[in-house]
Design a protein around this motif. Structure first.
Motif, PDB file in Angstrom:
ATOM      1  N   ILE A  98       4.577  -3.971   5.026  1.00 39.26           N
ATOM      2  CA  ILE A  98       4.098  -2.623   4.791  1.00 39.26           C
ATOM      3  C   ILE A  98       2.816  -2.437   5.607  1.00 39.26           C
ATOM      4  N   GLN A  99       2.731  -1.337   6.373  1.00 36.81           N
ATOM      5  CA  GLN A  99       1.552  -1.159   7.215  1.00 36.81           C
ATOM      6  C   GLN A  99       1.293   0.317   7.472  1.00 36.81           C
ATOM      7  N   ALA A 100       0.030   0.725   7.347  1.00 36.36           N
ATOM      8  CA  ALA A 100      -0.394   2.067   7.747  1.00 36.36           C
ATOM      9  C   ALA A 100      -0.717   2.040   9.239  1.00 36.36           C
ATOM     10  N   ILE A 181      -2.365  -2.954   0.597  1.00 32.23           N
ATOM     11  CA  ILE A 181      -1.959  -3.714   1.774  1.00 32.23           C
ATOM     12  C   ILE A 181      -3.015  -4.777   2.058  1.00 32.23           C
ATOM     13  N   ALA A 182      -2.578  -6.014   2.143  1.00 32.50           N
ATOM     14  CA  ALA A 182      -3.511  -7.129   2.292  1.00 32.50           C
ATOM     15  C   ALA A 182      -3.955  -7.275   3.743  1.00 32.50           C
ATOM     16  N   HIS A 205      -1.162  -7.099  -2.202  1.00 34.87           N
ATOM     17  CA  HIS A 205      -1.875  -7.727  -3.313  1.00 34.87           C
ATOM     18  C   HIS A 205      -1.750  -6.794  -4.508  1.00 34.87           C
ATOM     19  N   ASP A 206      -1.238  -7.308  -5.610  1.00 34.57           N
ATOM     20  CA  ASP A 206      -1.002  -6.484  -6.793  1.00 34.57           C
ATOM     21  C   ASP A 206      -2.313  -6.130  -7.498  1.00 34.57           C
ATOM     22  N   VAL A 207      -2.383  -4.881  -7.980  1.00 35.88           N
ATOM     23  CA  VAL A 207      -3.506  -4.456  -8.816  1.00 35.88           C
ATOM     24  C   VAL A 207      -3.027  -4.037 -10.202  1.00 35.88           C
ATOM     25  N   VAL A 231      -4.883   4.099   0.355  1.00 39.23           N
ATOM     26  CA  VAL A 231      -3.434   3.936   0.294  1.00 39.23           C
ATOM     27  C   VAL A 231      -3.086   2.861  -0.721  1.00 39.23           C
ATOM     28  N   TYR A 232      -2.247   3.228  -1.680  1.00 39.32           N
ATOM     29  CA  TYR A 232      -1.682   2.282  -2.638  1.00 39.32           C
ATOM     30  C   TYR A 232      -0.165   2.306  -2.499  1.00 39.32           C
TER      31      TYR A 232
END
Length: 261
Positions: A98-100, A181-182, A205-207, A231-232
């Motif tokens: 996943i990437q912006a 996004i890590a 990374h989960d929040v 971004v989440y």
């Protein structure tokens, strides 16, 4: 001017393409099939993206998902038009990067195995590219997931928010999580559940997380620590470390609610 810009971008992509025998084009919504070998162990694809697009690149070796034969260590790299690596991920079974995108232009995807040029990391694969849908408050977004592929959605948030999940059909009981996004997908905290390697093969990374073997509905909340929109990523995926004997599917809805300012 636009014609000149497109010509330049195509030229940059072509320069990258001629360096790899099995290179090709891919666009949002495409699923392509390829193969890596000991001789050609990096497959290169180019696509055009807009600044701010949040993309998902999904690489899966074309194995029988429910047996232990085949290769199981896919790796992805995302490069800009200059050939600079802006994101990378290696995983087990499948890889969902996943990437912006930081700028408008041409991008390159390298699909390979993270052990490099070895006979254990070669074979056919499926590669897909999509621009992730954004969740909007007050709208119930319908989706579908399976034990073979997770689903991801974007939330642009500048304050705390909640996600409500409701199963509408199917025998699959997925796990629902909110992540970021890590920057370094291999840097784990003391709580190892926040490692991306535990996060469905994605660089997140989960929040916040919602799970349960009989989960049919639920609500999870995420705390935002910035006044600027960030971004989440909402992920609907199979339960961690659980081996499924057969493919299962689920249809569901997701609803976004922002806390009062």
């Amino acid at each position: 001017m636009r014609w000149l810009w497109l010509s330049l971008m195509l030229a940059l992509c072509w320069a990258a393409l001629v360096r790899a025998d099995d290179a090709g084009e891919i666009a949002y919504g495409d699923l392509v099939k390829g193969e890596i070998s000991v001789r050609d162990y990096e497959a290169l694809y180019c696509f055009e993206g807009e600044a701010g697009d949040v993309v998902k690149i999904f690489l899966k070796p074309a194995n029988d998902s429910y047996s232990w034969s085949g290769w199981y260590h896919p790796a992805l790299l995302l490069l800009n038009a200059d050939g600079d690596v802006i994101a990378e991920l290696h995983s087990y079974d499948s890889a969902a990067m996943i990437q912006a995108l930081p700028a408008t232009g041409r991008y390159q995807i390298i699909a390979t195995g993270w052990h490099g040029r070895t006979r254990d990391e070669v074979g056919a694969f499926d590669l897909s590219l999509e621009a992730l849908a954004e969740l909007k408050p007050g709208e119930a977004l319908a989706g579908a997931a399976s034990t073979d592929e997770s689903q991801h959605y974007v939330v642009q948030a500048d304050r705390d928010f909640s996600i409500t999940y409701r199963l509408t059909d199917g025998d699959f009981r997925p796990e629902v999580s909110v992540g970021v996004i890590a920057e370094d997908p291999y840097q784990c905290s003391i709580d190892s559940t926040s490692c991306s390697s535990d996060s469905g093969g994605s660089n997140l990374h989960d929040v916040a997380k919602l799970s349960g073997v009989r989960l049919q509905s639920g609500r999870l909340s995420a705390r935002v620590n910035s006044s600027a929109a960030e971004v989440y990523i909402v992920e609907v995926d199979k339960q961690e470390w659980y081996h499924y004997e057969r493919k299962q599917t689920a249809e569901f809805t997701l609803e976004l609610t922002f806390d009062e300012p």
